[in-house]
Every structure is written in structure tokens, then in C-alpha cells.
Design an enzyme around this catalytic site. Structure first.
Site: not given
Length: 561
Positions: A262, A272, A35
Site C-alpha cells: 500500500r 472505508k 468490495e
């Protein structure tokens, strides 16, 4: 790729099983779908290496697709930064795609959902929706608008698209199962009203698809065979498949979502939202601050693409989330730079050294090897004179037998030059040493072939000629956070763990060969570490960032050897 060539991770095993079960190899297609709401970080680097690495291994195309469905947070700046990062890591994408490319198709499909009774416009407030959605242990209740007629839903949805309603007044929901044990299946939102300017489509749309609706259908439109994502999307897989069920054509490839864990990095944050906080609140200088876990920050610090790819390969792909010590990343960086970075001399904590028996005004051009690893890098000339700078830590007036550097009455070799013996010191009024005086053995020059040049002394130290040294700003970095897992303590704001000493700016003195160094050039400052030229450098002032030290601090590497 053959299973005989290497052991497979579980992602590769999934692909191999699908190929054995009839999926044609020419139908393999992967994607990396960021994104564009921030800069990519080290966690994205692992996903990039996974997907593009699979593309290389299987000779399959990999799309770079921007999930640009939220114009409130997305910007062209981030699109450009992401493309730059992927290219810098050494990868090429087959197609550059955007979820916004498919806005019309997604809208048309949503119309079909409404016509088939699979979607409806809900006019509840967000608070009312939250109440009727239930809890993980209690089923939800139907929205009072769930059984609107097809005609009314079509009319409302078109008016939503035409901008007749304000944000938050209506949404489009899929009609699935309000009693599902998976809360994501309890009539999830497909569209919301957002009257924001989109960086690609401008003001054409004021309704935007939700991630879960856009993502799987984008995979389907691009004919992605395997959609790999991180573990938090595991509960979303059921919804991913439900949406595909409604549109799937058996003559086409059906994308398969699978999840991997992850790999969090110690002493960093990778959210982010939190990285943006660090930037906006001035804790760092920008997204590419060398202390940041962003790819652009690592690039600016001097990390190499090969070292990051090797790091991703080393930590591998797993099904369980764990914390990776940042020292492993530094090990990979150090290992690569050791092979590629030219050796130079720099003094960062200087004290003047005067060779009392060296002729005043004399300057020699000495040969210095550029690399101990790669002979093809050859030699450079380094000026040598009567007055030099050495590291203050390389001299002690009195020292024990374990100190092998310069002391009064002992000998050391000056790197690529002569053997010297400490004679005396000059101190200021506070007792600080301002000059060290020594004598040199004229016949001991390195490489001269004389008997004296073959003499062995216990220590070798680096230096720069004071008359020829270049002044430079040197930025020395430490961990940005003092806690190995700054996100780990949910009771404490992660910013409480910001290291106040994460940046030290000092004046260094460099050998003159560095005068032409350019932004991004990497070097080993002998005996000190690896450094690279920062983008803030100019012809008037060189600026260097410390990339990583020479010492391997990753204990696990030591224990395995």
C-alpha cells in the site's frame, strides 16, 4: 511489452518471467475486485491504474469484479459509484462480474469438499472457536465437530442453505491443519449464515462464502492469470493456493496471487470503515466531500483523471509500505491543470479601487488570454471600468522595497489593462481601508503598441470590474487532518486529529465570463490557484471549490531539480 522499452517494476517482471516460462500471452487476464461496501479512495486508484495499466500494456482483458459476499455492508449505490469512478479515471473493463455470479458454483464445490473429507460443519460458538484456534506460537486444537460424518455434514450444510438455522449457530470450515504455523490455514471458515437481503440475489441465499473461499475460485472461474493484491493478503496466499489445489484442472490457467505494498497518503485516512464514520457522524458532507480521500471527493474538488493516473505512475509499485506526502498528489494535479485550465480573474478578499481620472460611465472590453500554455484557447473579453475590486493583500499604504504590488506613490500594472499609481485611501471609523484611489496612464493599455504600454513596472495585479462582477461562494480547503499520519497513533482516536479549519467559505467576485460555468469546469484564478465549479452551483448562485494552490510545496521535487 519489451524489457528494452522501459525498466520493469517487480509486478511486470513476474509477468515477463511467466511469459518466458510458457504462459501464452493470449492467456493473460487481470482483474480489479473491489468490495461494494463504500466509495473507492486514492489507494484504490493506484490498484485500478496498476491492473488496467497492465491490461493496456499487454493488450490483455481486465475484469471489474465486485466482491459482493457480505450483504450486511454492501449496496447498489456503492456498485454504481465504483463503476463511475473507474470510467472517470479513463478505463474500460472487459467484463463486469460479481462474486454472486458464482454462488451456485461455489456451493457445488463446497459439497464436493465435504464429500472428499475436505470440509465440515462446525457448531461451536465464535468464542469456543477462538479458543481452539490457538495462538501464533501455539497450535490449535481440533473442533469437537471436525470428524462428523460426510452424511451429517451434507445434511447440516443443506439445512444451513435452506434457512433452518439462525445466524452464528453453524459454519462450514475447510479441513486443513490445526497445527499450521499460518493461522489462516487452521480450518478457515468457508461459509457463514447471514439472513440479509442481497442487492443482486435478493433472498435466494442465506449462506454466504467468505472472501478467501470466493476470491481465488472467482479468479479461477474467470481464468485470471495474475491476481494482484495488497501486502496484507500475503499470509492469505497459502490458503488461496490450497483452495485452488482442490479444484484445479491442468488444462486451464491457474491464477497466481502476488502482493504489492500500500502507498498511504499523508493527512488522510483510507479505511472505508473510518471514511464511513466521517460521513455518518457529519464531519464531512458525504463520500464526495472534496476533503475526502475518495475518488469521488477528488473529482468534485477538481482533480483530473490524468493527474491521478500520473500520481499512481510516479509513486510506482513497491514491496514495502510507505507514506506518500499529499503534496506529491497536489503537484501532479497542479502540473496537469497548468496545461489545461483556462485563466480567469477573481478577487477573493476585495477592496474597492477607484481610478479617479478614468471617465465615469465608460466601459472598455479588454482582450485577456485564456492560457499562457495553450495559445489555441485564444482570448476572451473582460469589461474594465472606473471602479474595480482588487485583492486587499495587493495594497499597502507603506511598504518596504520587496513589496512589488500597489502602494501610495508607486506604480503597478492592472493585468491586461493599464498602469496605475496609488494616490490616497479612504478609511472607516475603525481605520480599515474601504477605498483606494489611484490614477491611470491612459496610453499604457496592454497590447496597444504605444510606447507607454511597453513601460516596465515591478508588479502586475489582477482585478474585476465592480459593476460587472459576479458574486460566488468559494470553498477553500485545507488538510482534513492536522497529523500527517492520523492512523499512526494507536492510542488516539483518528478523529482527534480532524482539522477544525479544513473548510473556509468566503464570498468571491468573478469576471462575468464565468457566468456560464458548469459543474466540474476547472479554471485558474490568476495568482490565486486552481478552482472548479461545484455541483451545488445553480443559475442563481455559483459555487467554486479550491482545487490546489499555484505554489509547489512539494520540497522533494524542488530538491531534485
Amino acid at each position: 511489452m519489451s524489457t528494452e522499452e522501459k525498466s520493469l517494476n517487480f509486478i511486470e517482471q513476474i509477468i515477463e518471467d511467466d511469459l518466458k516460462n510458457g504462459l501464452s500471452k493470449d492467456k493473460l487476464r487481470f482483474r480489479f475486485p473491489p468490495e461494494p461496501n463504500g466509495y473507492l479512495h486514492v489507494g484504490h486508484a493506484s490498484a485500478i491504474c496498476l491492473n488496467f495499466g497492465l491490461g493496456i500494456d499487454y493488450q490483455a482483458p481486465v475484469n471489474l469484479r465486485f466482491d459482493d459476499t457480505n450483504p450486511a455492508k454492501e449496496e447498489q449505490e456503492y456498485v454504481d459509484a465504483i463503476k463511475r469512478d473507474v470510467e472517470w479515471l479513463g478505463y474500460k473493463w472487459a467484463n463486469e462480474c460479481y462474486a454472486s455470479d458464482y454462488f451456485q458454483e461455489l456451493y457445488d464445490w463446497a459439497i464436493e469438499f465435504i464429500k472428499k473429507g475436505k470440509a465440515y460443519v462446525d457448531s461451536q460458538s465464535s468464542e469456543e472457536m477462538a479458543k481452539q484456534k490457538g495462538t501464533p506460537t501455539t497450535p490449535g486444537t481440533d473442533s469437537p465437530y471436525r470428524n462428523r460424518s460426510v452424511e451429517e455434514n451434507l445434511d447440516l450444510f443443506e439445512r444451513m442453505k435452506n434457512g433452518e438455522f439462525e445466524e452464528g449457530t453453524h459454519i462450514l470450515r475447510a479441513k486443513i491443519d490445526m497445527a499450521s504455523s499460518n493461522m489462516l490455514m487452521r480450518d478457515p471458515i468457508m461459509y457463514r449464515i447471514l439472513k440479509k437481503h442481497h442487492h443482486r440475489t435478493g433472498d435466494k441465499w442465506c449462506i454466504y462464502p467468505m472472501y478467501d473461499w470466493a476470491h481465488g475460485e472467482s479468479d479461477y472461474l474467470e481464468q485470471i492469470s495474475h491476481s494482484f493484491c495488497t501486502l496484507e493478503f500475503l499470509p492469505h496466499r497459502e490458503l488461496y493456493d490450497w483452495f485452488l489445489d482442490q479444484i484445479y484442472d491442468s488444462n486451464k490457467v491457474r491464477p497466481k496471487q502476488r502482493e504489492f505494498a500500500r502507498r498511504n497518503l499523508s493527512h488522510t485516512v483510507v479505511s472505508k470503515r473510518k471514511l464511513l464514520q466521517l460521513v455518518q457522524e457529519g464531519h464531512v458532507t458525504g463520500w464526495d466531500d472534496p476533503r475526502m480521500s475518495t475518488i469521488s471527493g477528488m473529482r468534485r474538488r477538481g482533480y483530473t483523471p490524468a493527474s491521478i493516473r500520473n500520481f499512481a505512475k510516479t509513486i510506482g509499485i513497491a514491496k514495502r509500505t510507505n507514506l506518500i506526502d499529499v503534496s506529491l498528489l497536489e503537484f501532479c494535479v497542479r502540473e496537469d491543470l497548468n496545461k489545461t485550465a483556462p485563466r480567469v480573474m477573481a478577487v477573493l478578499n476585495p477592496v474597492k479601487l477607484v481610478i479617479t481620472n478614468y471617465p465615469e460611465g465608460k466601459v472598455e472590453e479588454l482582450d485577456a488570454e485564456n492560457s499562457q500554455e495553450d495559445a489555441s484557447l485564444g482570448f476572451r473579453k473582460v469589461p474594465f471600468s472606473r471602479e474595480l475590486y482588487i485583492e486587499r493583500e495587493d495594497f499597502q499604504e507603506e511598504a518596504n522595497k520587496k513589496f512589488f504590488r500597489l502602494t501610495l506613490g508607486t506604480e503597478v500594472r492592472l493585468k491586461n489593462a493599464y498602469i496605475i499609481k496609488g494616490e490616497s485611501v479612504i478609511k472607516d471609523a475603525d481605520g480599515n481601508i474601504t477605498e483606494i484611489h489611484c490614477a491611470y496612464d491612459e496610453d499604457s493599455r496592454s497590447g496597444s503598441g504605444t510606447e507607454a504600454s511597453q513601460r516596465k513596472v515591478k508588479g502586475t495585479i489582477h482585478w474585476v470590474s465592480t459593476a460587472h462582477a459576479i458574486e460566488a461562494e468559494v470553498r477553500v480547503y485545507d488538510r482534513l487532518f492536522t497529523h500527517e499520519s492520523p492512523d499512526g497513533d494507536k492510542e488516539v482516536d483518528f478523529k482527534e486529529y480532524i482539522n477544525p479549519n479544513s473548510l473556509e467559505i468566503i464570498k468571491g467576485y468573478l469576471e462575468p465570463s464565468l457566468a456560464s460555468a458548469k459543474d466540474g469546469d476547472r479554471f485558474q484564478f490568476q495568482r490565486l490557484g486552481y478552482f472548479c465549479v461545484d455541483k451545488d452551483s445553480s443559475s442563481e448562485k455559483l459555487v467554486f471549490n479550491k482545487t490546489v494552490g499555484l505554489k509547489d510545496t512539494w520540497a522533494k521535487i524542488e530538491s531534485k531539480e
